[in-house]
Scaffold this motif. Structure first.
Motif, mmCIF file in Angstrom:
data_model
loop_
_atom_site.group_PDB
_atom_site.id
_atom_site.type_symbol
_atom_site.label_atom_id
_atom_site.label_comp_id
_atom_site.label_asym_id
_atom_site.label_seq_id
_atom_site.Cartn_x
_atom_site.Cartn_y
_atom_site.Cartn_z
ATOM 1 N N GLU A 168 0.763 -1.019 -0.052
ATOM 2 C CA GLU A 168 -0.075 -0.086 0.047
ATOM 3 C C GLU A 168 0.808 1.360 -0.134
ATOM 4 O OE1 GLU A 168 -3.678 0.428 -0.002
ATOM 5 O OE2 GLU A 168 -3.107 -1.784 -0.946
ATOM 6 N N ASN A 169 2.120 1.116 0.155
ATOM 7 C CA ASN A 169 3.025 2.284 0.154
ATOM 8 C C ASN A 169 3.145 2.920 -1.220
ATOM 9 O OD1 ASN A 169 4.457 -0.322 -0.148
ATOM 10 N ND2 ASN A 169 6.193 1.225 -0.724
ATOM 11 N N TYR A 170 3.238 4.166 -1.349
ATOM 12 C CA TYR A 170 2.982 5.045 -2.563
ATOM 13 C C TYR A 170 4.680 5.123 -2.991
ATOM 14 C CZ TYR A 170 -1.868 6.354 -2.542
ATOM 15 O OH TYR A 170 -3.279 5.895 -2.545
ATOM 16 N N VAL A 171 4.681 5.056 -4.499
ATOM 17 C CA VAL A 171 5.928 5.413 -5.043
ATOM 18 C C VAL A 171 5.821 6.308 -6.238
ATOM 19 C CG1 VAL A 171 6.970 3.128 -4.187
ATOM 20 C CG2 VAL A 171 5.793 3.263 -6.551
ATOM 21 N N ASP A 172 7.012 7.071 -6.288
ATOM 22 C CA ASP A 172 7.078 7.768 -7.605
ATOM 23 C C ASP A 172 8.089 7.116 -8.597
ATOM 24 O OD1 ASP A 172 5.481 10.099 -7.826
ATOM 25 O OD2 ASP A 172 6.676 11.247 -6.439
ATOM 26 N N VAL A 173 7.790 7.191 -9.807
ATOM 27 C CA VAL A 173 8.858 6.842 -10.824
ATOM 28 C C VAL A 173 8.811 7.817 -12.007
ATOM 29 C CG1 VAL A 173 8.879 4.212 -10.380
ATOM 30 C CG2 VAL A 173 7.016 5.185 -11.816
ATOM 31 N N THR A 174 9.613 7.690 -12.912
ATOM 32 C CA THR A 174 9.768 8.741 -13.930
ATOM 33 C C THR A 174 10.297 8.210 -15.219
ATOM 34 O OG1 THR A 174 10.740 9.886 -12.179
ATOM 35 C CG2 THR A 174 10.802 11.120 -14.301
ATOM 36 N N CYS A 175 9.478 8.329 -16.377
ATOM 37 C CA CYS A 175 9.916 8.023 -17.526
ATOM 38 C C CYS A 175 11.061 8.545 -18.029
ATOM 39 C CB CYS A 175 8.777 8.303 -18.688
ATOM 40 S SG CYS A 175 7.312 7.240 -18.536
ATOM 41 N N VAL A 176 11.983 8.013 -18.575
ATOM 42 C CA VAL A 176 13.333 8.464 -18.640
ATOM 43 C C VAL A 176 13.358 9.663 -19.786
ATOM 44 C CG1 VAL A 176 14.009 6.808 -20.595
ATOM 45 C CG2 VAL A 176 15.884 7.803 -19.169
ATOM 46 N N GLU A 177 12.271 9.375 -20.717
ATOM 47 C CA GLU A 177 12.256 10.761 -21.615
ATOM 48 C C GLU A 177 11.979 11.985 -20.831
ATOM 49 O OE1 GLU A 177 10.800 6.890 -24.031
ATOM 50 O OE2 GLU A 177 10.448 7.758 -21.829
ATOM 51 N N ASN A 178 11.181 11.729 -19.761
ATOM 52 C CA ASN A 178 10.860 13.117 -18.833
ATOM 53 C C ASN A 178 12.184 13.487 -18.371
ATOM 54 O OD1 ASN A 178 8.242 12.725 -19.750
ATOM 55 N ND2 ASN A 178 7.597 11.530 -18.106
ATOM 56 N N VAL A 179 12.910 12.737 -17.895
ATOM 57 C CA VAL A 179 14.108 13.132 -17.070
ATOM 58 C C VAL A 179 14.992 13.679 -18.044
ATOM 59 C CG1 VAL A 179 16.122 12.152 -15.833
ATOM 60 C CG2 VAL A 179 13.944 11.111 -15.405
ATOM 61 N N ALA A 180 15.075 13.241 -19.459
ATOM 62 C CA ALA A 180 16.174 13.871 -20.478
ATOM 63 C C ALA A 180 15.501 15.244 -20.812
ATOM 64 C CB ALA A 180 16.065 13.037 -21.694
ATOM 65 N N LEU A 181 14.246 15.400 -20.663
ATOM 66 C CA LEU A 181 13.670 16.846 -21.061
ATOM 67 C C LEU A 181 14.070 17.723 -19.887
ATOM 68 C CD1 LEU A 181 11.603 18.764 -22.370
ATOM 69 C CD2 LEU A 181 9.963 17.794 -20.832
ATOM 70 N N ALA A 182 13.831 17.299 -18.639
ATOM 71 C CA ALA A 182 14.472 18.107 -17.472
ATOM 72 C C ALA A 182 15.662 18.577 -17.739
ATOM 73 C CB ALA A 182 14.041 17.415 -16.244
ATOM 74 N N CYS A 183 16.512 17.626 -18.206
ATOM 75 C CA CYS A 183 17.971 18.037 -18.131
ATOM 76 C C CYS A 183 18.225 18.891 -19.305
ATOM 77 C CB CYS A 183 18.825 16.720 -18.617
ATOM 78 S SG CYS A 183 18.871 15.506 -17.379
ATOM 79 N N VAL A 184 17.496 18.812 -20.388
ATOM 80 C CA VAL A 184 17.577 19.941 -21.616
ATOM 81 C C VAL A 184 17.224 21.459 -20.920
ATOM 82 C CG1 VAL A 184 16.794 20.782 -23.620
ATOM 83 C CG2 VAL A 184 17.188 18.390 -23.400
ATOM 84 N N LEU A 185 15.898 21.351 -20.368
ATOM 85 C CA LEU A 185 15.310 22.586 -19.706
ATOM 86 C C LEU A 185 16.522 23.198 -18.746
ATOM 87 C CD1 LEU A 185 11.821 21.426 -19.007
ATOM 88 C CD2 LEU A 185 12.484 22.914 -20.788
ATOM 89 N N ALA A 186 16.827 22.283 -17.978
ATOM 90 C CA ALA A 186 18.015 23.016 -17.045
ATOM 91 C C ALA A 186 19.274 23.419 -17.737
ATOM 92 C CB ALA A 186 18.410 21.623 -16.082
ATOM 93 N N SER A 187 19.605 23.043 -18.881
ATOM 94 C CA SER A 187 20.784 23.472 -19.770
ATOM 95 C C SER A 187 20.575 24.745 -20.238
ATOM 96 C CB SER A 187 21.076 22.483 -20.785
ATOM 97 O OG SER A 187 20.345 22.601 -21.680
ATOM 98 N N LYS A 188 19.362 25.412 -20.330
ATOM 99 C CA LYS A 188 19.231 26.554 -21.017
ATOM 100 C C LYS A 188 18.241 27.449 -20.351
ATOM 101 C CE LYS A 188 15.398 24.771 -23.809
ATOM 102 N NZ LYS A 188 15.135 24.323 -25.220
ATOM 103 N N LYS A 189 17.586 26.884 -19.154
ATOM 104 C CA LYS A 189 16.304 27.766 -18.487
ATOM 105 C C LYS A 189 17.171 29.092 -17.887
ATOM 106 C CE LYS A 189 12.125 28.775 -17.388
ATOM 107 N NZ LYS A 189 11.253 28.922 -18.300
ATOM 108 N N GLU A 190 16.818 30.322 -18.090
ATOM 109 C CA GLU A 190 17.352 31.522 -17.178
ATOM 110 C C GLU A 190 16.954 31.405 -15.724
ATOM 111 O OE1 GLU A 190 19.709 33.172 -18.487
ATOM 112 O OE2 GLU A 190 19.502 32.188 -20.297
ATOM 113 N N ASN A 191 17.658 32.229 -14.968
ATOM 114 C CA ASN A 191 17.202 32.374 -13.413
ATOM 115 C C ASN A 191 17.322 31.378 -12.698
ATOM 116 O OD1 ASN A 191 17.595 35.324 -14.250
ATOM 117 N ND2 ASN A 191 15.196 35.197 -15.133
#
Length: 333
Positions: free
Chosen positions: A197-220
């Protein structure tokens, strides 16, 4: 055209990340040691850099004229010698930071881990600042906490840094998380505590790659830390059954008492350390805690400051992985 270097490029996340950066029109330097995987990256359009970031001198030639370094390379496992975790995850990260400073690299994105939140209790909606700096549940966690400390130190020295903590990567090419669970189901059954019954979070690898791309160029976002998940926390038993249904298998569970199993894992770890046994123990404290307790992450900061919005749902990822798993296993029969 931005020029970006990716460490750990031949790994699971690295390949997806290189692909998304190339789609963005970036010049991508893909650093790793696996030459066969490197050739595949070159076919995609990346420049393969065969070297080891724990050897600073062997990597220095690749850091000139970079807009960003995404440091995804790491020793990522639940068991091993502290000396190796320290050399790769701590000293290796320091090498990357020093090379960025010395070569005036504009930005460093560091891929950390939410395993640093782990412990013997349920935790829901964990925010980025809620870290126990003394967490030593395993050496990987300890090394990641120390590596993040190094990132903060270099940020103070003037290096533009962004830290991502992606939770439970799943997808085609995964050789760890889901394959282990599916193999356990075939052999002896999947350990289940409190009915799963414990809750878990997982992440599709494509979403993580997207987050990396955003982190590489987002300002501030200088100095920011972001949790990354699919934003779809689910009961452990339910997510298992969805994966098993996708590969047309029925679940087999081992219903176990947490206290007893945790004590056994402690004894096994001591035995493996003392006897220097090869491989990892059948059970570790980290694995037992991960299976037994809820851990969900708050991704509000990533949504608001990074502009992160998952591009693949968990259901889509599960169906896709199920199709891949069945095709792969039918070829090996």
């Amino acid at each position: 055209m931005r020029k970006i270097l990716v460490t750990g490029a031949t790994g699971f996340l690295g390949k997806y990340l290189v692909s998304q950066l190339l789609d963005e029109g970036c010049t991508v330097l893909a650093m790793g040691r696996n030459e066969e995987a490197g050739k595949e990256l070159e076919k995609m359009g990346a420049v393969f850099c065969k070297c080891d970031f724990t050897d600073k001198n062997s990597c220095s030639e690749y850091f000139s004229g970079l807009d960003c370094v995404i440091h995804a390379g790491a020793l990522s496992t639940v068991w091993g010698k502290w000396e190796e975790f320290y050399r790769i995850n701590v000293e290796g990260t320091k090498n990357i930071c020093e090379l960025c400073i010395e070569n005036n690299v504009k930005r460093l994105v560091y891929i950390s881990s939410p395993s640093i939140y782990s412990g013997k209790r349920h935790r829901y909606g964990i925010r980025e600042e809620e870290v126990n700096e003394k967490n030593e549940l395993n050496y990987y966690i300890k090394s990641k906490i120390l590596a993040e400390k190094i990132i903060r130190e270099f940020n103070f020295r003037g290096l533009y840094t962004v830290v991502l903590r992606p939770r439970g990567l799943i997808g085609i090419g995964d050789t760890s998380l889901i394959p282990r669970v599916l193999q356990a189901n075939k052999k002896s059954g999947i350990p289940l505590f409190n009915g799963g019954e414990n809750y878990v979070d997982v992440t599709c690898v494509e979403n993580v790659a997207l987050a990396c791309v955003l982190a590489s160029k987002k300002e501030n976002i200088n100095g920011e830390v972001f949790n990354i998940t699919n934003g779809e926390p689910m009961r452990f038993r339910i997510i298992l059954e969805k994966f098993l249904s996708a590969i047309d298998e029925k679940p087999r569970y081992l219903r176990l008492p947490f206290g007893l199993v945790y004590r056994i894992s402690c004894s096994l770890e001591k035995k493996w350390r003392k006897g220097s046994k090869p491989g990892e123990p059948p059970l570790t404290r980290y694995t037992v805690c991960t299976l037994a307790f809820s851990q969900t992450l708050d991704i509000t900061r990533a949504k608001e400051k990074l502009g992160y919005k998952p591009i693949k749902t968990l259901s889509e990822g599960i169906v896709e992985y199920g199709r891949y798993w069945k095709n792969s296993n039918s070829k090996t029969v």
